[in-house]
Design a protein around this motif. Sequence first.
Motif, PDB file in Angstrom:
ATOM      1  N   THR A   1       0.813  -1.232   0.000  1.00 28.27           N
ATOM      2  CA  THR A   1       0.000   0.000   0.000  1.00 28.27           C
ATOM      3  C   THR A   1       0.838   1.271   0.000  1.00 28.27           C
ATOM      4  N   SER A   2       2.149   1.145  -0.054  1.00 25.82           N
ATOM      5  CA  SER A   2       3.010   2.323  -0.117  1.00 25.82           C
ATOM      6  C   SER A   2       3.825   2.274  -1.394  1.00 25.82           C
ATOM      7  N   ASP A   3       4.516   3.353  -1.677  1.00 26.51           N
ATOM      8  CA  ASP A   3       5.364   3.356  -2.872  1.00 26.51           C
ATOM      9  C   ASP A   3       6.820   3.620  -2.515  1.00 26.51           C
TER      10      ASP A   3
ATOM     11  N   ALA B   1       5.062 -15.932  -6.255  1.00 23.33           N
ATOM     12  CA  ALA B   1       5.567 -17.072  -7.022  1.00 23.33           C
ATOM     13  C   ALA B   1       4.679 -18.294  -6.881  1.00 23.33           C
ATOM     14  N   VAL B   2       4.097 -18.507  -5.697  1.00 25.07           N
ATOM     15  CA  VAL B   2       3.247 -19.681  -5.479  1.00 25.07           C
ATOM     16  C   VAL B   2       1.768 -19.360  -5.740  1.00 25.07           C
ATOM     17  N   ASP B   3       1.519 -18.178  -6.336  1.00 20.44           N
ATOM     18  CA  ASP B   3       0.163 -17.796  -6.725  1.00 20.44           C
ATOM     19  C   ASP B   3      -0.781 -17.753  -5.522  1.00 20.44           C
ATOM     20  N   TYR B   4      -0.270 -17.237  -4.412  1.00 21.35           N
ATOM     21  CA  TYR B   4      -1.047 -17.177  -3.173  1.00 21.35           C
ATOM     22  C   TYR B   4      -1.410 -15.744  -2.797  1.00 21.35           C
ATOM     23  N   ASP B   5      -1.053 -14.801  -3.647  1.00 17.56           N
ATOM     24  CA  ASP B   5      -1.258 -13.396  -3.317  1.00 17.56           C
ATOM     25  C   ASP B   5      -2.735 -13.010  -3.245  1.00 17.56           C
ATOM     26  N   ARG B   6      -3.606 -13.709  -3.974  1.00 16.13           N
ATOM     27  CA  ARG B   6      -5.040 -13.393  -3.899  1.00 16.13           C
ATOM     28  C   ARG B   6      -5.570 -13.565  -2.475  1.00 16.13           C
ATOM     29  N   LYS B   7      -5.105 -14.598  -1.790  1.00 12.90           N
ATOM     30  CA  LYS B   7      -5.589 -14.862  -0.434  1.00 12.90           C
ATOM     31  C   LYS B   7      -4.901 -13.980   0.601  1.00 12.90           C
TER      32      LYS B   7
ATOM     33  N   ARG C   1      -7.252  -5.829  -6.413  1.00 14.37           N
ATOM     34  CA  ARG C   1      -6.414  -6.783  -7.132  1.00 14.37           C
ATOM     35  C   ARG C   1      -5.424  -6.087  -8.063  1.00 14.37           C
ATOM     36  N   ALA C   2      -5.875  -5.066  -8.793  1.00 12.67           N
ATOM     37  CA  ALA C   2      -4.998  -4.385  -9.742  1.00 12.67           C
ATOM     38  C   ALA C   2      -3.831  -3.716  -9.023  1.00 12.67           C
TER      39      ALA C   2
ATOM     40  N   LEU D   1       3.260  -5.780  -6.599  1.00 21.38           N
ATOM     41  CA  LEU D   1       4.070  -6.990  -6.482  1.00 21.38           C
ATOM     42  C   LEU D   1       5.103  -7.069  -7.601  1.00 21.38           C
ATOM     43  N   LYS D   2       4.715  -6.662  -8.786  1.00 23.94           N
ATOM     44  CA  LYS D   2       5.651  -6.670  -9.911  1.00 23.94           C
ATOM     45  C   LYS D   2       6.805  -5.701  -9.646  1.00 23.94           C
TER      46      LYS D   2
END
Length: 218
Positions: free
Chosen positions: A145-147, A163-169, A176-177, A183-184
């Motif tokens: 939430t910060s830059d 990497a393990v596709d767990y960021d949604r949870k 999401r956007a 994260l990128k």
Amino acid sequence: MDDLTLADELVLLAYDDNGSRKLGQPALGYGLAGALLVELALAERVDVVDKKVTVLDPTPVGRPLLDQALARIADDKPRKPGHWISKLSKKLTDEVLDGLVAGGVLRREEDRVLLVFPRTRFPAPDGVQPAAETDARARMTSAITSDGPVDPRTAALCALVKAVDYDRKVFADLPRAVVRKRLKVISEGDWAATAVRKAIEEVQSAITVAVIVPAASS
């Protein structure tokens, strides 16, 4: 318990407050193996040279699982991160959980579902979210939430979760956007030594191939 490793924190994120696992296998095991490699890079014990894990310093770091991984890598020739993620992941979830139980961060509960099917859960001793997990989640949320700059360990944990596709949870309460974009930036950012960034990049790629691709083709 002493300061937790990245693998410890990833396991805590993967289990809910009731002690049930929410991140499936083999994703969790691969993520934990990746966490060991990144932790060793943070400790300046390994580097990624020509896309292969190379030992810089075989001196133990004083954490059993990390030292065991370092010894195995040192006894072999340089190999790609994907090789070590596969090798180190075997039984690794159980070993990390055993360490957290021994340290009093989690407890082990065994019972039976419908009086027939055995079940093992790993809740916190006091029945609420472990303080170490609360801290990890707060650090990660702040990073998303910060830059501003992100400390290397938090950035590495964010990259592993991605990497393990767990960021949604993990970031379910955030847009999401925003999460994906940040994260990128974190994964590719100039937040740590070159060796650590290379380790993260290669670990992410290896885990994606090991986990996401087979799931998509099944």
